[in-house]
Design an enzyme around this catalytic site. Sequence first.
Site, short mmCIF file in Angstrom:
data_model
loop_
_atom_site.label_atom_id
_atom_site.label_comp_id
_atom_site.label_asym_id
_atom_site.label_seq_id
_atom_site.Cartn_x
_atom_site.Cartn_y
_atom_site.Cartn_z
N PHE A 69 85.93 27.24 64.38
CA PHE A 69 85.48 27.76 63.10
C PHE A 69 85.24 26.62 62.11
CE2 PHE A 69 87.73 31.35 64.90
CZ PHE A 69 86.95 32.43 64.51
N ASP A 70 84.11 26.71 61.42
CA ASP A 70 83.94 25.94 60.20
C ASP A 70 84.95 26.47 59.19
OD1 ASP A 70 82.59 24.31 58.22
OD2 ASP A 70 81.64 26.16 57.52
N LEU A 71 85.17 25.71 58.09
CA LEU A 71 86.13 26.15 57.08
C LEU A 71 85.42 26.72 55.85
CD1 LEU A 71 88.92 26.49 55.89
CD2 LEU A 71 88.96 24.03 55.39
N ASP A 72 84.76 25.87 55.08
CA ASP A 72 84.10 26.32 53.85
C ASP A 72 82.97 27.31 54.17
OD1 ASP A 72 85.72 24.61 52.45
OD2 ASP A 72 84.22 23.06 52.19
#
Length: 218
Positions: free
Chosen positions: A11-14
Amino acid sequence: MKKWQQNIVLFDLDGTLTDSAEGIIRSVQHMQEKTGREVWEAEKLGFIVGPPLRDSFRDAFGMKTEEEIDNAVAVFRERYFSVGLFENAVYPGVKEMLEELKKMGKRLAVATSKHESTAVRILTHFGLADYFEVIGGDAPEANRDNKTKVVAYVLERMNAEKSDVAMVGDRKYDIEGAHALGVEAIGVLYGYGSREEFAACGADAVVETPAQLVELFR
């Protein structure tokens, strides 16, 4: 609809796990003010969330030298590391999504262009860190300055086969970074990207909600 069989989900965060725009934008405005630039309205700074910060400062603000960019990043971080990173909120449904994927036996990790230590602080603050086997990002000494490098680093730490991995993100950088390594990628529309952006960069699937993402793997 294709059912995704991968056992590892990155997963990406932002824009994918948390809505971090407020803290990032306010910290950019802080940088603009402290470096004598025009302070842009928040509505004009939405593009800043997602891409590597140095690239945005160079391209959007016309910074021409590495020294100028280094100074701007340092001023941004003065505010962001102390205040901005917590001007943030977990998207509705994200915690439930992570719980469901873990119940399915998926191995979860984060691959973000943020500093790794900052990502750990944010995810710990919001009670999400324990869902992830690896939280991977950039580091001062590592020069992981694009998403492809970060994804490669996370895959190495997990001893993962690329065919067994799916990347999830909200911008073209997540999709393109994964594709550069031969990893399939899913775009989420509740973040900062758009259906048009995902079509242009060739996302392998697009979902509107965290619950829809779970259904891809069910």
